[in-house]
Design a protein around this motif. Structure first.
Motif, PDB file in Angstrom:
ATOM      1  N   SER A  92       0.841  -1.202   0.000  1.00 20.30           N
ATOM      2  CA  SER A  92       0.000   0.000   0.000  1.00 20.30           C
ATOM      3  C   SER A  92       0.871   1.245   0.000  1.00 20.30           C
ATOM      4  O   SER A  92       0.364   2.356   0.122  1.00 20.30           O
ATOM      5  CB  SER A  92      -0.925  -0.003   1.224  1.00 20.30           C
ATOM      6  OG  SER A  92      -0.168  -0.062   2.429  1.00 20.30           O
ATOM      7  N   ASP A  93       2.179   1.050  -0.135  1.00 19.19           N
ATOM      8  CA  ASP A  93       3.128   2.159  -0.129  1.00 19.19           C
ATOM      9  C   ASP A  93       3.177   2.806  -1.504  1.00 19.19           C
ATOM     10  O   ASP A  93       3.602   2.168  -2.470  1.00 19.19           O
ATOM     11  CB  ASP A  93       4.508   1.638   0.267  1.00 19.19           C
ATOM     12  CG  ASP A  93       5.517   2.762   0.449  1.00 19.19           C
ATOM     13  OD1 ASP A  93       5.228   3.909   0.074  1.00 19.19           O
ATOM     14  OD2 ASP A  93       6.622   2.476   0.964  1.00 19.19           O
ATOM     15  N   PRO A  94       2.753   4.061  -1.625  1.00 17.14           N
ATOM     16  CA  PRO A  94       2.761   4.715  -2.941  1.00 17.14           C
ATOM     17  C   PRO A  94       4.168   4.935  -3.490  1.00 17.14           C
ATOM     18  O   PRO A  94       4.324   5.227  -4.683  1.00 17.14           O
ATOM     19  CB  PRO A  94       2.054   6.052  -2.666  1.00 17.14           C
ATOM     20  CG  PRO A  94       2.273   6.304  -1.212  1.00 17.14           C
ATOM     21  CD  PRO A  94       2.251   4.953  -0.567  1.00 17.14           C
ATOM     22  N   MET A  95       5.185   4.786  -2.653  1.00 26.80           N
ATOM     23  CA  MET A  95       6.559   4.964  -3.115  1.00 26.80           C
ATOM     24  C   MET A  95       7.136   3.688  -3.722  1.00 26.80           C
ATOM     25  O   MET A  95       8.232   3.706  -4.281  1.00 26.80           O
ATOM     26  CB  MET A  95       7.448   5.424  -1.957  1.00 26.80           C
ATOM     27  CG  MET A  95       7.071   6.774  -1.379  1.00 26.80           C
ATOM     28  SD  MET A  95       7.272   8.108  -2.586  1.00 26.80           S
ATOM     29  CE  MET A  95       9.059   8.169  -2.707  1.00 26.80           C
ATOM     30  N   VAL A  96       6.415   2.593  -3.597  1.00 30.32           N
ATOM     31  CA  VAL A  96       6.882   1.308  -4.121  1.00 30.32           C
ATOM     32  C   VAL A  96       6.089   0.958  -5.374  1.00 30.32           C
ATOM     33  O   VAL A  96       4.858   0.999  -5.367  1.00 30.32           O
ATOM     34  CB  VAL A  96       6.726   0.196  -3.063  1.00 30.32           C
ATOM     35  CG1 VAL A  96       7.062  -1.165  -3.659  1.00 30.32           C
ATOM     36  CG2 VAL A  96       7.613   0.491  -1.863  1.00 30.32           C
ATOM     37  N   SER A  97       6.784   0.629  -6.439  1.00 31.19           N
ATOM     38  CA  SER A  97       6.125   0.319  -7.706  1.00 31.19           C
ATOM     39  C   SER A  97       5.405  -1.019  -7.648  1.00 31.19           C
ATOM     40  O   SER A  97       5.841  -1.958  -6.975  1.00 31.19           O
ATOM     41  CB  SER A  97       7.155   0.289  -8.842  1.00 31.19           C
ATOM     42  OG  SER A  97       7.755   1.543  -9.006  1.00 31.19           O
ATOM     43  N   GLU A  98       4.301  -1.095  -8.370  1.00 31.92           N
ATOM     44  CA  GLU A  98       3.538  -2.331  -8.434  1.00 31.92           C
ATOM     45  C   GLU A  98       4.166  -3.296  -9.430  1.00 31.92           C
ATOM     46  O   GLU A  98       4.797  -2.906 -10.408  1.00 31.92           O
ATOM     47  CB  GLU A  98       2.095  -2.044  -8.825  1.00 31.92           C
ATOM     48  CG  GLU A  98       1.302  -1.313  -7.756  1.00 31.92           C
ATOM     49  CD  GLU A  98      -0.174  -1.305  -8.056  1.00 31.92           C
ATOM     50  OE1 GLU A  98      -0.924  -2.053  -7.391  1.00 31.92           O
ATOM     51  OE2 GLU A  98      -0.592  -0.539  -8.944  1.00 31.92           O
ATOM     52  N   SER A  99       3.962  -4.577  -9.168  1.00 33.87           N
ATOM     53  CA  SER A  99       4.498  -5.623 -10.033  1.00 33.87           C
ATOM     54  C   SER A  99       3.410  -6.151 -10.947  1.00 33.87           C
ATOM     55  O   SER A  99       2.225  -5.857 -10.782  1.00 33.87           O
ATOM     56  CB  SER A  99       5.058  -6.767  -9.180  1.00 33.87           C
ATOM     57  OG  SER A  99       4.044  -7.272  -8.320  1.00 33.87           O
ATOM     58  N   THR A 100       3.836  -6.963 -11.922  1.00 37.73           N
ATOM     59  CA  THR A 100       2.880  -7.650 -12.788  1.00 37.73           C
ATOM     60  C   THR A 100       3.576  -8.870 -13.383  1.00 37.73           C
ATOM     61  O   THR A 100       4.670  -9.235 -12.939  1.00 37.73           O
ATOM     62  CB  THR A 100       2.297  -6.711 -13.862  1.00 37.73           C
ATOM     63  OG1 THR A 100       1.236  -7.383 -14.550  1.00 37.73           O
ATOM     64  CG2 THR A 100       3.334  -6.249 -14.849  1.00 37.73           C
ATOM     65  N   VAL A 101       2.978  -9.497 -14.373  1.00 37.66           N
ATOM     66  CA  VAL A 101       3.452 -10.796 -14.850  1.00 37.66           C
ATOM     67  C   VAL A 101       4.831 -10.730 -15.511  1.00 37.66           C
ATOM     68  O   VAL A 101       5.191  -9.746 -16.157  1.00 37.66           O
ATOM     69  CB  VAL A 101       2.458 -11.420 -15.845  1.00 37.66           C
ATOM     70  CG1 VAL A 101       1.138 -11.714 -15.164  1.00 37.66           C
ATOM     71  CG2 VAL A 101       2.220 -10.497 -17.047  1.00 37.66           C
ATOM     72  N   LEU A 102       5.584 -11.816 -15.360  1.00 40.21           N
ATOM     73  CA  LEU A 102       6.874 -11.946 -16.032  1.00 40.21           C
ATOM     74  C   LEU A 102       6.679 -12.186 -17.518  1.00 40.21           C
ATOM     75  O   LEU A 102       7.415 -11.640 -18.358  1.00 40.21           O
ATOM     76  CB  LEU A 102       7.667 -13.108 -15.416  1.00 40.21           C
ATOM     77  CG  LEU A 102       9.001 -13.454 -16.079  1.00 40.21           C
ATOM     78  CD1 LEU A 102      10.017 -12.350 -15.844  1.00 40.21           C
ATOM     79  CD2 LEU A 102       9.532 -14.787 -15.559  1.00 40.21           C
ATOM     80  N   GLY A 103       5.708 -13.008 -17.865  1.00 38.45           N
ATOM     81  CA  GLY A 103       5.481 -13.346 -19.264  1.00 38.45           C
ATOM     82  C   GLY A 103       6.375 -14.483 -19.711  1.00 38.45           C
ATOM     83  O   GLY A 103       7.353 -14.832 -19.044  1.00 38.45           O
ATOM     84  N   PRO A 104       6.079 -15.072 -20.872  1.00 41.48           N
ATOM     85  CA  PRO A 104       6.815 -16.261 -21.326  1.00 41.48           C
ATOM     86  C   PRO A 104       8.084 -15.974 -22.111  1.00 41.48           C
ATOM     87  O   PRO A 104       8.768 -16.906 -22.531  1.00 41.48           O
ATOM     88  CB  PRO A 104       5.785 -16.960 -22.221  1.00 41.48           C
ATOM     89  CG  PRO A 104       4.998 -15.825 -22.815  1.00 41.48           C
ATOM     90  CD  PRO A 104       4.922 -14.768 -21.735  1.00 41.48           C
ATOM     91  N   PHE A 105       8.438 -14.683 -22.332  1.00 37.95           N
ATOM     92  CA  PHE A 105       9.556 -14.377 -23.223  1.00 37.95           C
ATOM     93  C   PHE A 105      10.769 -13.780 -22.522  1.00 37.95           C
ATOM     94  O   PHE A 105      11.671 -13.249 -23.168  1.00 37.95           O
ATOM     95  CB  PHE A 105       9.092 -13.432 -24.341  1.00 37.95           C
ATOM     96  CG  PHE A 105       8.048 -14.038 -25.237  1.00 37.95           C
ATOM     97  CD1 PHE A 105       8.319 -15.167 -25.979  1.00 37.95           C
ATOM     98  CD2 PHE A 105       6.773 -13.485 -25.320  1.00 37.95           C
ATOM     99  CE1 PHE A 105       7.356 -15.738 -26.800  1.00 37.95           C
ATOM    100  CE2 PHE A 105       5.811 -14.049 -26.134  1.00 37.95           C
ATOM    101  CZ  PHE A 105       6.104 -15.173 -26.878  1.00 37.95           C
ATOM    102  N   TYR A 106      10.822 -13.886 -21.199  1.00 37.35           N
ATOM    103  CA  TYR A 106      12.017 -13.416 -20.504  1.00 37.35           C
ATOM    104  C   TYR A 106      13.170 -14.379 -20.757  1.00 37.35           C
ATOM    105  O   TYR A 106      13.001 -15.598 -20.728  1.00 37.35           O
ATOM    106  CB  TYR A 106      11.780 -13.303 -19.004  1.00 37.35           C
ATOM    107  CG  TYR A 106      13.039 -12.933 -18.243  1.00 37.35           C
ATOM    108  CD1 TYR A 106      13.593 -11.665 -18.359  1.00 37.35           C
ATOM    109  CD2 TYR A 106      13.688 -13.864 -17.440  1.00 37.35           C
ATOM    110  CE1 TYR A 106      14.759 -11.320 -17.680  1.00 37.35           C
ATOM    111  CE2 TYR A 106      14.841 -13.535 -16.754  1.00 37.35           C
ATOM    112  CZ  TYR A 106      15.377 -12.258 -16.886  1.00 37.35           C
ATOM    113  OH  TYR A 106      16.538 -11.930 -16.231  1.00 37.35           O
ATOM    114  N   VAL A 107      14.363 -13.811 -21.011  1.00 37.75           N
ATOM    115  CA  VAL A 107      15.574 -14.600 -21.196  1.00 37.75           C
ATOM    116  C   VAL A 107      16.613 -14.098 -20.196  1.00 37.75           C
ATOM    117  O   VAL A 107      16.927 -12.903 -20.173  1.00 37.75           O
ATOM    118  CB  VAL A 107      16.120 -14.485 -22.629  1.00 37.75           C
ATOM    119  CG1 VAL A 107      17.427 -15.263 -22.764  1.00 37.75           C
ATOM    120  CG2 VAL A 107      15.091 -14.986 -23.643  1.00 37.75           C
TER     121      VAL A 107
END
Length: 287
Positions: A92-107
């Motif tokens: 809930s910290d506005p100074m910390v960025s939100e995350s989301t999916v890695l996805g299948p194409f990370y190398v």
């Protein structure tokens, strides 16, 4: 273990895990059995339907290799990846960025690049300058943060989907003493997730489209801080509200500003229009 039926078989299976010395593993397996059996009692699949389900999972595994992960794609399109992300990265910290999916194409271990470098190797597209800063939960700049970036090209393809001699539109940067990062790339476009496998067939027969809104992937790593996996989306994209993998969050949507020819923010002289994105990331300290 005899005379098992639809009512008592769940308890019988759980009893077989009683000797598991790993308490966390036992908890997970017991819960899995309870919910899986409950699901089957609810939907009452025919034997033919269960065979089809096993065949679907088999084909999903057969589509996986060192460049493609169909099971990640399945997890993404069922909303499972985002649920796991939400459970593990609540803030809930506005100074910390939100995350989301890695996805299948990370190398892993992409090519290292210098601040302000161009990573549009072997591709063409609208020039796109991306910059920003990385800070901690108090807003103080973080130096030496390792940032992996990767994205699709202007036609919606990642380098691993094309027959390129080397990596393109993916690189690793390190923030300077002011927490800054910057690079040139091409403007990504909306694109369909791979539809040539069982996940694509699942979307087709259920009437779902396969598209993701335009975005750039980021993974930020620094000692003493939680690794942040996230994406920054184009605010005018038509698929923001129907992302096939449920990954969009308001805080991750920004304008990919279109600028006329002239001097770019890094001083480069541009003779064609280009886009510009500024995005600052906040990292959460490790527990």
């Amino acid at each position: 273990m005899r005379n098992l039926n639809a009512v008592n078989i769940t308890d019988a299976v759980i009893e077989q895990f009683a000797g598991c010395s790993d308490e966390r593993l036992k908890e997970i397996l017991n819960s899995l059995v309870v919910h899986l059996h409950g699901f089957l009692r609810e939907v009452e699949p025919t034997e033919e339907e269960w065979t089809q389900a096993i065949d679907f999972l088999t084909r999903t595994g057969q589509m996986c290799d060192d460049k493609r992960q169909e099971f990640i794609l399945l997890s993404d399109t069922l909303g499972v990846t985002m649920l796991v992300d939400a459970i593990n990265h609540q803030t809930s910290d506005p100074m910390v960025s939100e995350s989301t999916v890695l996805g299948p194409f990370y190398v892993a271990d992409p090519p290292e690049a210098a601040q302000g470098a161009s990573i549009d190797w072997n591709v063409e597209g609208e020039p796109f300058f991306v910059e920003g800063r990385v800070h901690d939960g108090r807003g103080e700049p973080l130096a030496n943060v390792v940032i992996d970036v990767w994205q699709s090209d202007s036609e919606g393809f990642y380098d691993v989907q094309k027959e390129l001699e080397s990596a393109s539109l993916r690189a690793r940067f390190t923030t300077d003493d002011q927490g800054r990062y910057a690079f040139w790339t091409v403007t990504p476009s909306p694109y369909p997730i791979p539809t040539d496998g069982p996940v694509g067939k699942m979307l087709e027969i259920t009437g779902r489209h396969p598209y993701r809104p335009a975005h750039v992937h980021f993974m930020l790593m620094a000692e003493g801080y939680e690794t942040l996996v996230t994406q920054v989306f184009a605010e005018d994209d038509p698929y923001l509200d129907s992302d096939a993998v449920f990954g969009v969050k308001d805080s991750l949507v920004r304008e990919y500003e279109l600028l006329p020819p002239g001097k770019a923010p890094d001083g480069r002289s541009m003779d064609v229009p280009f886009r510009h994105l500024t995005y600052d990331f906040g990292l959460k300290a490790s527990r």
